[in-house]
Scaffold this motif. Structure first.
Motif, PDB file in Angstrom:
ATOM      1  N   ARG A 146      29.125  36.269  42.708  1.00 17.17           N
ATOM      2  CA  ARG A 146      29.323  36.080  44.167  1.00 17.17           C
ATOM      3  C   ARG A 146      30.112  37.395  44.700  1.00 17.17           C
ATOM      4  NH1 ARG A 146      27.059  31.754  46.799  1.00 17.17           N
ATOM      5  NH2 ARG A 146      26.644  30.033  45.543  1.00 17.17           N
ATOM      6  N   GLU A 147      29.437  38.320  45.575  1.00 17.91           N
ATOM      7  CA  GLU A 147      30.172  39.214  46.217  1.00 17.91           C
ATOM      8  C   GLU A 147      31.263  38.576  47.145  1.00 17.91           C
ATOM      9  OE1 GLU A 147      29.754  40.062  49.563  1.00 17.91           O
ATOM     10  OE2 GLU A 147      28.732  38.625  49.799  1.00 17.91           O
ATOM     11  N   PRO A 148      32.027  39.670  47.631  1.00 13.34           N
ATOM     12  CA  PRO A 148      33.425  39.136  48.244  1.00 13.34           C
ATOM     13  C   PRO A 148      33.180  38.400  49.616  1.00 13.34           C
ATOM     14  CG  PRO A 148      33.861  41.273  47.540  1.00 13.34           C
ATOM     15  CD  PRO A 148      32.123  40.949  47.320  1.00 13.34           C
ATOM     16  N   ASN A 149      32.032  38.548  50.243  1.00 10.94           N
ATOM     17  CA  ASN A 149      31.853  37.571  51.519  1.00 10.94           C
ATOM     18  C   ASN A 149      30.888  36.550  50.947  1.00 10.94           C
ATOM     19  OD1 ASN A 149      32.323  38.883  54.142  1.00 10.94           O
ATOM     20  ND2 ASN A 149      31.407  40.761  53.019  1.00 10.94           N
ATOM     21  N   GLY A 150      30.621  36.241  49.684  1.00 10.92           N
ATOM     22  CA  GLY A 150      30.113  34.754  49.190  1.00 10.92           C
ATOM     23  C   GLY A 150      28.571  34.681  49.070  1.00 10.92           C
TER      24      GLY A 150
ATOM     25  N   PRO B 201      34.371  37.139  38.926  1.00 11.40           N
ATOM     26  CA  PRO B 201      33.685  35.950  37.999  1.00 11.40           C
ATOM     27  C   PRO B 201      32.204  35.980  38.045  1.00 11.40           C
ATOM     28  CG  PRO B 201      35.371  35.211  39.802  1.00 11.40           C
ATOM     29  CD  PRO B 201      35.182  36.655  40.195  1.00 11.40           C
ATOM     30  N   ASN B 202      31.885  35.516  36.874  1.00 17.89           N
ATOM     31  CA  ASN B 202      30.180  35.394  36.725  1.00 17.89           C
ATOM     32  C   ASN B 202      29.922  34.442  35.844  1.00 17.89           C
ATOM     33  OD1 ASN B 202      29.854  36.963  34.048  1.00 17.89           O
ATOM     34  ND2 ASN B 202      31.466  38.350  34.784  1.00 17.89           N
ATOM     35  N   SER B 203      28.650  34.175  35.614  1.00 18.53           N
ATOM     36  CA  SER B 203      28.003  33.286  34.758  1.00 18.53           C
ATOM     37  C   SER B 203      27.947  33.507  33.454  1.00 18.53           C
ATOM     38  CB  SER B 203      26.614  32.795  35.445  1.00 18.53           C
ATOM     39  OG  SER B 203      25.755  33.966  35.117  1.00 18.53           O
ATOM     40  N   GLY B 204      28.134  34.791  33.115  1.00 16.11           N
ATOM     41  CA  GLY B 204      27.790  35.241  31.809  1.00 16.11           C
ATOM     42  C   GLY B 204      26.026  35.342  31.626  1.00 16.11           C
ATOM     43  N   LEU B 205      25.417  35.608  30.542  1.00 12.49           N
ATOM     44  CA  LEU B 205      24.021  35.620  30.406  1.00 12.49           C
ATOM     45  C   LEU B 205      23.663  34.043  30.543  1.00 12.49           C
ATOM     46  CD1 LEU B 205      21.971  37.593  27.954  1.00 12.49           C
ATOM     47  CD2 LEU B 205      21.689  35.007  28.186  1.00 12.49           C
TER      48      LEU B 205
END
Length: 323
Positions: free
Chosen positions: A269-273, A253-257
């Motif tokens: 966020r990477e898997p460790n947060g 999941p990401n914010s988009g531009l």
């Protein structure tokens, strides 16, 4: 399509004035942009860097008034380093830290470079790292009006340390971004796995992440002296869109531009947060201010300019000392 290195790192302070005093008067960095957190305009966003705030030189701060101190732990950006030209500069910084009463360690070798570990007034873990034998991403150009002589000035960001519960998921994401494993060094904490040195692009200290596993610490609670996120360099908005597609296809999941005016961003966020950001190299900080007066006035992107009166009413003025 690989990220080129570290773009900027954003930390947290509870006192904007003290923060400016330390980073400009003691560390001699240039305050290149005094603006606000675009997601919370009651807080400053302060950008320190080389003479222009070039990508890879920016250490930035959100000013959250009254925030408590961080509580160290995993899922954190636990170490920030700042590059200088050579080992001789380290001798200068050791003496300067003693002069100003900065908490620091002796000069030592770490991960193949000579460093001085130190803390800012709020306890952020920092290091001055020598580029004596460094090859790879070029550093910046220190401001010639700094209180620190240019030959000893800070050139930009060096290796960033991430402390995580489990290294493999974070390492896999870094590999997705184009990082490769360079080496491994012994753990700092007793009984823990080795620290993994990752690098990207041209390599060198401006493109290096140290991945430290730790299965003992609790999860960090962010606060003053802690780090909010790290941003990695991409060329432009077109490449940013490609990275959004990569993240979407990977299921991250990401914010988009996000339009930040001085650059464009994409967050996830990477898997460790830990919060990662992609940030474009341009257009830069001289977009709305002359080079000669960067950081002297409150700068607002055009989409916040109509709120200037209310924003200025809700933030405390900062005194900026110029040499």
């Amino acid at each position: 399509m690989n990220v080129k290195g570290i773009h900027h790192l954003t930390a947290i302070t509870g006192d904007a004035q003290d923060n400016v005093n330390f980073y400009t008067e003691v560390l001699g960095m240039r305050l290149v942009k005094k603006t606000v957190n675009q997601d919370d305009t009651t807080a400053y966003h302060l950008f320190y860097g080389d003479e222009r705030g070039n990508p890879g030189t920016e250490l930035t701060f959100f000013d959250f008034v009254g925030v408590g101190p961080k509580k160290e732990g995993v899922s954190s950006i636990s170490g920030t380093s700042l590059r200088v030209a050579n080992d001789r500069a380290l001798d200068y910084w050791r003496q300067r830290f003693e002069e100003f009463g900065v908490k620091h360690e002796p000069i030592e070798e770490f991960a193949g470079r000579n460093v001085i570990f130190f803390e800012d007034p709020e306890g952020q873990k920092l290091a001055i790292v020598s580029d004596e034998h460094n090859e790879g991403v070029a550093g910046g150009k220190p401001w010639d009006q700094s209180p620190v002589p240019t030959e000893h000035g800070i050139l930009g960001l060096g290796p960033v340390k991430l402390t995580v519960r489990y290294a493999q998921p974070t390492q896999q994401v870094l590999q997705l971004l184009g990082f490769r494993e360079k080496s491994r060094i012994p753990a700092i904490a007793e009984g823990q796995d080795e620290i993994i040195i990752m690098e990207t692009g041209e390599g060198g200290s401006g493109a290096e992440v140290h991945l430290e596993p730790n299965d003992f610490l609790p999860v960090e609670q962010q606060g003053g002296g802690g780090v909010h996120h790290v941003a990695f360099r991409v060329d432009d908005e077109e490449e940013l869109a490609k990275w959004a597609d990569v993240l979407n296809r990977t299921g991250l999941p990401n914010s988009g531009l996000v339009e930040r005016y001085y650059f464009q961003s994409l967050y996830f966020r990477e898997p460790n947060g830990i919060l990662f950001e992609f940030a474009t190299d341009g257009p830069g900080f001289a977009t709305d201010e002359p080079f000669e007066t960067l950081g002297e006035s409150l700068a607002l992107p055009p989409f916040l300019e109509n709120q200037r009166a209310s924003i200025e009413a809700n933030i405390k003025p900062i005194n900026i000392k110029r040499s």
